[in-house]
Structures are given as structure tokens and as C-alpha cells.
Design a protein around this motif. Structure first.
Motif, mmCIF file in Angstrom:
data_model
loop_
_atom_site.group_PDB
_atom_site.id
_atom_site.type_symbol
_atom_site.label_atom_id
_atom_site.label_comp_id
_atom_site.label_asym_id
_atom_site.label_seq_id
_atom_site.Cartn_x
_atom_site.Cartn_y
_atom_site.Cartn_z
ATOM 1 N N SER A 119 -66.857 13.418 32.174
ATOM 2 C CA SER A 119 -66.999 11.972 31.991
ATOM 3 C C SER A 119 -66.053 11.207 32.914
ATOM 4 N N GLU A 120 -64.918 11.821 33.265
ATOM 5 C CA GLU A 120 -63.979 11.159 34.171
ATOM 6 C C GLU A 120 -64.566 11.018 35.570
ATOM 7 N N ILE A 121 -65.272 12.031 36.030
ATOM 8 C CA ILE A 121 -65.856 12.001 37.367
ATOM 9 C C ILE A 121 -66.969 10.963 37.455
ATOM 10 N N THR A 122 -67.765 10.833 36.385
ATOM 11 C CA THR A 122 -68.907 9.918 36.424
ATOM 12 C C THR A 122 -68.544 8.492 36.036
ATOM 13 N N ASP A 123 -67.274 8.234 35.716
ATOM 14 C CA ASP A 123 -66.837 6.868 35.434
ATOM 15 C C ASP A 123 -66.264 6.250 36.705
ATOM 16 N N VAL A 124 -65.950 4.968 36.651
ATOM 17 C CA VAL A 124 -65.424 4.276 37.817
ATOM 18 C C VAL A 124 -63.994 4.718 38.102
ATOM 19 N N ASN A 125 -63.607 4.584 39.352
ATOM 20 C CA ASN A 125 -62.237 4.840 39.771
ATOM 21 C C ASN A 125 -61.481 3.514 39.744
ATOM 22 N N GLU A 126 -60.387 3.466 38.994
ATOM 23 C CA GLU A 126 -59.678 2.206 38.786
ATOM 24 C C GLU A 126 -59.140 1.633 40.103
ATOM 25 N N SER A 127 -58.669 2.472 40.985
ATOM 26 C CA SER A 127 -58.164 1.997 42.274
ATOM 27 C C SER A 127 -59.286 1.363 43.094
ATOM 28 N N THR A 128 -60.484 1.953 43.023
ATOM 29 C CA THR A 128 -61.631 1.391 43.737
ATOM 30 C C THR A 128 -62.009 0.040 43.159
ATOM 31 N N VAL A 129 -61.932 -0.087 41.837
ATOM 32 C CA VAL A 129 -62.213 -1.368 41.182
ATOM 33 C C VAL A 129 -61.263 -2.443 41.707
ATOM 34 N N ILE A 130 -59.977 -2.149 41.702
ATOM 35 C CA ILE A 130 -58.981 -3.115 42.171
ATOM 36 C C ILE A 130 -59.213 -3.464 43.642
ATOM 37 N N GLN A 131 -59.495 -2.449 44.429
ATOM 38 C CA GLN A 131 -59.731 -2.660 45.858
ATOM 39 C C GLN A 131 -60.912 -3.612 46.075
#
Length: 247
Positions: A171-183
């Protein structure tokens, strides 16, 4: 002013009650809002072209067209990972505005970033490679020119493969990456991001360099259903049937 957001409806013959709910929404309270945004994956099966007349595609297109031709309605759509190949012919047939992902929109006094959400799942390297391939201009050009029978076979095979691949991912892999969200939020200079794709309905606080932001994740329409409403009271989620009955 009222704005509605939905995504990941995955409409199909297997869930006629969801198709009926979609029709009720677009012939009912959605007629009174400023803009209806559909942020990808309207269809369960891969969209393979406007010539795909398999149910429920013709009915979905008719519902969208009927909505778009009503007075003062505005329908905006973003492609999802089930509908990479939505194109100008689809926009013409439905009357929607088909916009690129990501897109910055104005909601009341706020600049809001809208996305399907799959590009935020950067930990899923295999999927990101697949997305880059399927969205390549040459692949899209070829897809439009293949016979319908071949496009149908390819989409069926790809769907079977992706289902099996997803089963083996955490589930971690298929969820969003927080750093990418911020970027992405800082790149587009927004405090609010709205997306779908993960089916994990929630409102998250985001720590941006410019202060606090908010990431709003739309729910899917599989077992339940969900709509995000933005009005004078702010943002809130409701079940679609409740929103219809209350309006």
C-alpha cells in the motif's frame, strides 16, 4: 458558488446502480453548480476510442452530453489511468472541456491544483515507466489507427496484467509520495491540491515552505461513492445519494 469534484467512478455494466446514481447527479443538483470536475477514471474498462460502443459507454456519453447542453453548466475532465486516450473526439461528443494533468484552476478566491493523482505515486517505478510509455505521442498516434478488435484485445491483456501486478505491491508503494506532493504544490504555487486515483478519501495537511497547505483525496465509487463539495462552508465530502436527496 458551488463546485463539485468526483473521480474514480469506474462505471461499468457490473454496477448499474452507480451508473444510475451518476445520471441522477447530472440531471439533478449538479445542474445548479458552477462547475463539475471529473478527475479521471470515469470508466472501469480502458477507454480505447469513441468507436467503442460496448455498454455502458454510449449511455455515459449521452449523460455527459445532456449535462453539457443545459443552460449554465460547465463540465471539466482530466484523463485518468483508465482513460489515457480520451481525445478531442470525446470532448466533442460529450461537450466537456478536456484539460491537461496537472491543471491550476480558480475556485472562489483560491488557486487549486487538480490532478488525477497517479503521477504523485513516484515510489511505484514500474507504473511510472508504463505511464510514460502509454502517454507517448507515438503510442497515442498508433492507438488511434489500430483496428478496434486489436485495441480491444490489447486493453484486455493490459488490464489483466496490471491487476496481477497491483496485487503484489504494498500500500505504501501505490500511495502518493509526500515529497512529490510538496514539490508539485510548490512548483505551481498553490496551497490546495485535489486528486483521485488512490481511492483513499481524506483531507491531509501539507507542510509547505510558504506555510500550511491541504491535500484533498477524492474517494472512489466502488462499494460506496463520494463527492467533494466546495461552497461557502468550505470543502466537505458527502455520499452522492445524500447530496442528491438534500438538494
Amino acid at each position: 458558488m458551488t463546485t463539485l469534484f468526483i473521480s474514480d467512478l469506474h462505471l461499468s455494466e457490473a454496477r448499474p446502480e452507480k451508473l444510475a446514481l451518476f445520471r441522477q447527479l447530472l440531471t439533478g443538483p449538479a445542474l445548479q453548480v458552477d462547475t463539475l470536475y471529473i478527475l479521471g477514471d470515469l470508466f472501469e474498462a480502458f477507454w480505447i476510442g469513441i468507436d467503442d460502443k460496448r455498454p455502458p459507454n454510449p449511455e455515459i456519453i449521452a449523460i455527459l452530453k445532456n449535462y453539457s447542453t443545459q443552460a449554465n453548466t460547465k463540465l471539466v475532465m482530466i484523463r485518468g489511468n483508465r482513460d489515457f486516450h480520451l481525445d478531442a473526439r470525446f470532448a466533442s461528443a460529450t461537450g466537456c472541456s478536456l484539460v491537461d494533468d496537472p491543471q491550476v484552476i480558480s475556485v472562489d478566491d483560491d488557486n487549486v491544483l487538480i490532478m488525477h493523482g497517479d503521477t504523485l505515486c513516484t515510489d511505484d517505478k514500474d507504473y511510472q515507466r508504463w505511464r510514460k510509455f502509454i502517454n507517448h505521442s507515438v503510442i497515442k498516434w498508433m492507438n488511434l489507427r489500430l483496428p478496434f478488435s486489436i485495441r480491444k484485445k490489447i486493453s484486455t491483456d493490459v488490464r489483466s496484467y496490471t491487476v496481477e501486478q497491483t496485487k503484489n505491491k504494498s500500500s505504501e508503494i501505490t500511495d502518493v509520495n509526500e515529497s512529490t506532493v510538496i514539490q508539485e504544490m510548490e512548483k505551481h504555487q498553490v496551497k490546495i491540491l485535489i486528486h483521485g486515483h488512490t481511492h483513499r478519501q481524506a483531507m491531509h495537511d501539507v507542510n509547505l515552505s510558504s506555510g500550511s497547505g491541504k491535500r484533498i483525496v477524492l474517494g472512489d465509487w466502488y462499494k460506496k461513492d463520494s463527492i467533494l463539495i466546495k461552497d461557502t462552508n468550505g470543502y466537505r465530502f458527502e455520499r452522492v445519494a445524500d447530496y442528491i436527496s438534500n438538494n
